[in-house]
Write an enzyme that holds these catalytic residues in place. Structure first.
Site, PDB file in Angstrom:
ATOM      1  N   ASP A 125      -0.262  -2.536  10.271  1.00  0.00           N
ATOM      2  CA  ASP A 125       0.241  -3.676   9.514  1.00  0.00           C
ATOM      3  C   ASP A 125       1.761  -3.781   9.697  1.00  0.00           C
ATOM      4  OD1 ASP A 125      -0.135  -5.721   7.309  1.00  0.00           O
ATOM      5  OD2 ASP A 125       1.268  -4.363   6.318  1.00  0.00           O
ATOM      6  N   GLU A 139       0.714  -5.769  14.278  1.00  0.00           N
ATOM      7  CA  GLU A 139       1.441  -7.026  14.113  1.00  0.00           C
ATOM      8  C   GLU A 139       2.885  -6.815  14.563  1.00  0.00           C
ATOM      9  OE1 GLU A 139      -0.314  -9.258  10.296  1.00  0.00           O
ATOM     10  OE2 GLU A 139       0.543  -7.311   9.822  1.00  0.00           O
TER      11      GLU A 139
END
Length: 714
Positions: free
Chosen positions: A407, A436
């Site tokens: 994340d 990400e």
């Protein structure tokens, strides 16, 4: 700034610099001389700088002696006023990092044949105790810890304490705080205490997995533990739990649960966070909902998914059994991990045990907030990096997981991600790593961030490809913006490039990635609107069946593009969250995996299964190098509404010599001219063909309206 009754404050801001703040209320803030005292020893400090502030005067003094961090010192001024020397900004200096880096793998709890050992890294502490709590009586006892080198503290207790709860009481700058062990591997309900658990009692038999030669062989399917089975029609017991996730049901030929995932044909199940998080009361788990991006304890399974959250061992066994069962069904498991921040910085174990070290601060000494949740984890610091590396290794070695989705990976630094890759690949080179790579405003230079623009600096780590997402469906942040599958023909060259893995498929072309293994191709995930909710808005003038075709077209482009395909659970049956864009704490009625929809759209799901099988049938859909894409992939001439490519001379990678795939986003049939020869049909719109592939096309050929055409010749 409030000074209360203190005459002044003193901080160690560098290894050789003491900063003193004297309020103007004390002799107008003026001091002439200071000395540093340790016990009976005294040493004069040398003034380097003086700055007049609004309420105080700031002095910087050179300290000619080595300050032993972890010992108690006092600063004394000429009138006799004294102040404890507190640990200040020194904790964020490279010198501190080098001096206290501890490179052993024994932090936390370890069991020997004679005793239980507990270790914690607390270099700035002047005292540390282990607090042991009897889980039956809740009576406390304390064990003083011994300081070792590198700021590590250790203590031991008898094996009869197995199952006891424990915390640390850490004294830093004269303040004692109680904290759960950040390296805890078991916890009491709602994370109040760590628990002394011997993981040898939870060992599972490893399952032999099918080989995964390259990352592009993966087909990732993202799902939330609770979402997957909470719907009444899941037809499984223990809904919304680890145990429920592995259940399977087949009624009237329609599978649910784990049987459905296996039947779908994916290779990897990506689980939204399963490590311990806040936002759900583990004693009343169905009173609230959360995705899990509020991390508390990084190495402890979340208790709200357990059948018995009050039993610290139960959740460990349940998660291990889930992973083992998934493996037994020829699938692999990826964990969504959140090392970029903690839930609340001030309440985190990191901040309580080593205040100021584990989080980034800006030039003014204030905590940074690139994550948007109030704190950024300082992965570039050696012990912060070590924690992340230790944690992922723990999940791989102890739980046998097969990959990690990071994340907000752009918050983390490149060296940390490369260290993770190196350590994990030494253990198992088939482990998938991706995340990400968004460029967020955190106090780290752009050259150091693990962002999508630095993908060439972190080889063998994938990035969510926002260009693929937005060129195919339209902007994820503007629900009315249209991409290719919604009818936009203005960016066809960009669409071609993302279909080619976002690499330079022809020399001299612009590119995002140097290799297709960097590209995670997707059109929806747990974040933002589902594709169906977006289509329902931006193409609201179209009938439902056309919208469904558009969604199928998008899914086919994900699966038949070069790179690594990523599907959001329910994407195959037009999952809706009823227009809710950010459902991180929305109720089950919004987030649940709707098994009724699975039944209604079983034919559409079979179609997607066929596309998945097509990708798996031939290695030419799964090239892992740019060189192979350049050699074999060519785009055909077509009208702007059609993107068509050929894969030529690819017989060494699968059963067919040449392949053609065409995507038509127009509501009318469009045509392409096929290269000479007879082409066998695999997919023609919503029709799927299998061996012996009797349908053959040649010459000028129709590409079905809002559909896919896939052909081959031997």
């Amino acid at each position: 700034m409030a000074y209360d009754d203190q005459k002044f404050e003193a901080y160690l801001d560098k290894m050789d610099m003491v900063t003193v703040l004297v309020p103007k209320s004390y002799y107008n803030g003026e001091v002439n001389s200071l000395c540093l005292m340790r016990g009976d020893q005294s040493l004069s400090l040398t003034l380097k700088d003086k700055k007049v502030l609004h309420e105080a005067i700031k002095y910087e003094y050179y300290c000619p002696m080595k300050v032993e961090i972890g010992e108690e010192y006092r600063v004394v001024e000429e009138r006799g006023a004294k102040a404890d020397l507190k640990i200040g900004a020194v904790i964020r200096t490279p010198e501190f990092d080098d001096a206290f880096f501890y490179n052993e793998s024994d932090l936390g709890v370890s069991f020997t044949t004679q005793h239980i050992q507990v270790k914690v890294w607390a270099p700035t502490a002047t005292d540390v105790k282990v607090k042991l709590i009897n889980p039956e009586t809740l009576n406390n006892e304390y064990i003083s810890m011994t300081r070792l080198t590198k700021g590590v503290w250790t203590a031991a207790c008898g094996l009869e304490k197995e199952g006891y709860y424990y915390t640390f009481e850490v004294t830093v700058n004269g303040v004692t705080r109680e904290a759960v062990d950040p390296y805890a591997i078991a916890a009491s309900v709602n994370s109040k205490y760590g628990v002394l658990v011997n993981l040898k009692r939870t060992k599972q038999s490893p399952v032999q997995k099918a080989p995964l030669p390259n990352p592009t062989d993966a087909i990732i399917y993202e799902v939330h533990i609770r979402d997957f089975t909470i719907h009444p029609s899941s037809n499984v017991s223990n809904k919304g739990t680890y145990a429920g996730f592995t259940r399977a049901s087949t009624e009237s030929g329609v599978s649910t649960g784990l049987a459905y995932l296996k039947e779908l044909g994916i290779t990897h199940v990506e689980l939204l966070p399963v490590n311990d998080f806040d936002g759900v009361d583990e004693l009343n788990p169905f009173d609230a909902y959360n995705w899990g991006y509020n991390p508390l304890l990084f190495n402890v399974p979340e208790g709200s998914y357990s059948l018995n959250p009050t039993n610290p061992v139960a959740r460990i066994l349940e998660l291990k059994e889930l992973i083992q069962t998934v493996h037994e069904n020829d699938l692999r498991v990826i964990l969504d991990v959140v090392y970029n921040h903690v839930y609340i910085r001030e309440e985190s174990s990191f901040e309580k045990i080593v205040p100021g070290y584990f989080f980034r601060h800006d030039e003014f000494g204030m905590p940074s907030n690139g994550t948007g949740v109030g704190n950024d984890f300082a992965s570039e610091r050696k012990m912060a990096r070590k924690f992340i590396v230790d944690s992922v290794l723990f999940w791989v070695k102890e739980y046998d997981v097969d990959g990690f989705r990071f994340d907000l990976m752009g918050i983390l630094d490149i060296e940390t991600m490369n260290t993770i890759r190196q350590k994990l690949f030494e253990y198992d080179s088939s482990i998938l790593l991706f995340g990400e790579g968004w460029d967020l405003n955190t106090p780290l230079s752009s050259e150091e961030k693990a962002t999508i623009y630095n993908s060439d600096k972190v080889p063998n780590i994938g990035f969510f490809n926002d260009r693929f997402r937005d060129f195919i469906k339209g902007s994820t942040f503007n629900i009315y913006d249209k991409g290719f599958i919604c009818g936009n023909t203005h960016r066809i060259d960009e669409v071609k490039q993302v279909v080619a893995g976002s690499v330079s498929y022809q020399k001299g072309e612009k590119y995002l990635f140097t290799q297709p293994t960097s590209s995670i191709n997707y059109v929806e995930s747990h974040d933002n609107h589902t594709l169906w909710d977006k289509l329902s808005k931006c193409n609201s003038h179209e009938e439902k069946r056309i919208l469904q075709k558009r969604q199928k077209l998008a899914s086919a482009m994900v699966l038949l593009a070069q790179g690594i395909p990523f599907l959001h659970a329910g994407q195959e049956f037009y999952r809706t969250k009823k227009g809710v864009e950010n459902s991180y704490r929305s109720p089950d009625s919004i987030n649940q995996f709707d098994w009724e929809q699975r039944k209604i759209y079983k034919e559409d799901i079979k179609w997607l299964q066929a596309v998945i099988q097509l990708r798996k049938a031939h290695g030419a859909f799964r090239f892992h190098t740019t060189e192979r894409i350049r050699k074999h992939m060519k785009f055909l001439e077509a009208v702007p509404e059609v993107v068509a490519y050929s894969l030529v001379n690819v017989e060494e990678y699968g059963p067919w010599k040449d392949i053609i795939v065409a995507f038509n986003q127009d509501t009318s049939t469009r045509y392409i001219n096929l290269p000479p020869g007879n082409w066998h049909v695999v997919i023609d719109g919503e029709n799927v063909y299998q061996y012996p592939f009797t349908k053959v096309l040649s010459g000028k050929t129709a590409v079905p309206a809002v559909g896919v055409l896939a052909l081959f010749k031997t």
